[in-house]
Design an enzyme around this catalytic site. Sequence first.
Site, PDB file in Angstrom:
ATOM      1  NE  ARG A  48     -29.082 -11.804   8.267  1.00 52.47           N
ATOM      2  CZ  ARG A  48     -29.506 -13.084   7.614  1.00 52.47           C
ATOM      3  NH1 ARG A  48     -29.301 -13.990   7.842  1.00 52.47           N
ATOM      4  NH2 ARG A  48     -30.804 -12.679   6.655  1.00 52.47           N
ATOM      5  CE1 TYR A 101     -19.606  -2.320  30.789  1.00 53.32           C
ATOM      6  CE2 TYR A 101     -21.478  -3.866  29.897  1.00 53.32           C
ATOM      7  CZ  TYR A 101     -20.731  -2.624  29.860  1.00 53.32           C
ATOM      8  OH  TYR A 101     -21.119  -1.564  29.278  1.00 53.32           O
ATOM      9  CG  ASP A 173     -16.134  -9.356  29.578  1.00 50.34           C
ATOM     10  OD1 ASP A 173     -15.047  -9.121  28.815  1.00 50.34           O
ATOM     11  OD2 ASP A 173     -17.329  -9.041  29.660  1.00 50.34           O
ATOM     12  CE  LYS A 198     -16.176  -0.867  26.484  1.00 48.76           C
ATOM     13  NZ  LYS A 198     -16.710  -1.974  27.488  1.00 48.76           N
TER      14      LYS A 198
HETATM   15  C1  LIG Z   1     -17.865  -2.446  27.652  1.00 47.55           C
HETATM   16  C2  LIG Z   1     -17.839  -3.847  28.037  1.00 47.55           C
HETATM   17  C3  LIG Z   1     -18.841  -4.875  27.638  1.00 47.55           C
HETATM   18  C4  LIG Z   1     -20.089  -4.464  26.778  1.00 47.55           C
HETATM   19  O1  LIG Z   1     -19.502  -4.135  25.468  1.00 47.55           O
HETATM   20  P1  LIG Z   1     -20.211  -3.216  24.453  1.00 47.55           P
HETATM   21  O2  LIG Z   1     -19.146  -2.865  23.442  1.00 47.55           O
HETATM   22  O3  LIG Z   1     -20.249  -1.690  25.158  1.00 47.55           O
HETATM   23  O4  LIG Z   1     -21.458  -3.440  24.164  1.00 47.55           O
HETATM   24  C5  LIG Z   1     -18.752  -5.950  28.362  1.00 47.55           C
HETATM   25  N1  LIG Z   1     -17.827  -6.491  29.130  1.00 47.55           N
HETATM   26  C6  LIG Z   1     -17.231  -5.399  29.806  1.00 47.55           C
HETATM   27  C7  LIG Z   1     -16.191  -6.207  30.900  1.00 47.55           C
HETATM   28  C8  LIG Z   1     -17.103  -4.181  29.138  1.00 47.55           C
HETATM   29  O5  LIG Z   1     -16.222  -3.383  29.842  1.00 47.55           O
END
Ligand SMILES: *Cc1c(COP(=O)(O)O)cnc(C)c1O
Length: 394
Positions: A48, A101, A173, A198
Amino acid sequence: MTWHFDTLAIHGGQPNDPQTGAINTPVYFTSTFGQTEPGVTRGFDYARTNHPTRGALEETLAALEGARHGVAFASGMAAINGTIVALLAKGDHVVSTRDLYGGAWRIFTKLWARFGVEFTFIDTTDPVNVAAALRPETKLLWLETPSNPLLKVTDIAACTAAVQGRGVVTVVDNTFASPCLQRPLELGADVVLHSTTKYINGHSDALGGIVITDRDDLHERLRFFQNAVGAVPGPHDCYLIARGAKTLGLRVERHCDNAETIARHLDGLAGIRRVHFPGLASHPSHDVARRQMKRPGAVLAIELDLDLEGTRRFARSLRLWTVAESLGGVKSLVSHPATMTHASVEPDVRREVGIVDSLLRLSVGLEDPRDLICDLDEALVVARCGVVKREAIA
Ligand SMILES: *Cc1c(COP(=O)(O)O)cnc(C)c1O
């Protein structure tokens, strides 16, 4: 020698294994590490806290954003939550992009608001709004660009300039652009965050998140949170994400080629009311995107000239495009924000930001764009004719 992006993606944090010469970072399936005597470790004590496969991934992704520190989490949402908890306290105020998001919106308004963190949501595409929203207790500026699902681009440099000298940490982000197309830290941001689920993983086979910074003070707080809470990715997921990252540059270029081809095809086509894509001159963020991003990305949104039922019929009729949440993988996906990603956003807020019932978001994959276009065209015919069965057209 300073390495370029594609070299860093393959070599950054991923040297050959010194013990065996294995050219891939070993996947250590272990939860704990033996100590030579109590309190004397070989650099690792408990998974961890610190783990070699995870550490390698953190180093690679930090290098891709031009920073020294990366802190990995089990998902993008765990990374977002970690950033809020690590950096804020009760009574602090956050100024955030409104066109956000859905999951981030949900955790901000439904979870963190309960713990006494206040949020002001603004249109960050106009930096003037940022300065106007600042309060003495503002600690964080939260930017998401390009935004989801309308691909509005925020001028990161102008927004960070607007909070200069106010003791505000800027978080971006960067999930939609990936470090291949946009590098927020070079534009003045303090922290950059990704859902590695992603583009960075790119194959839709693992969940992950990462928070990257070059500031030692912020890194220390994030690292403390990571160890204290433990929302960490396991070694196999770290391996999959690091493997995906090796081809990030190559994949993103092709994703972008395909998206441009498809956006141009759909723009002005009968049955398509509007195409939201920063690569088109008609998009309100076209100029900012050209200045700030290497290319305009590979997600686009389309408004169909159909009602809700027609829009659903269109989505149902697609064969190559899978109706699914998420983006950034090799397989093309289509989502319906009003009933999927943004279903938890109140209907009036949704309409206010332009998420209409006929809006679909396309994550353009790596299939041959001719096949992707053919599939969209056929589904459009089916959806517009209403009752015609797909088999009757083929
Ligand atoms: C998918 C996404 C998230 C969240 O990510 P997860 O891996 O699904 O928890 C946050 N910000 C953006 C812009 C995203 O596309």
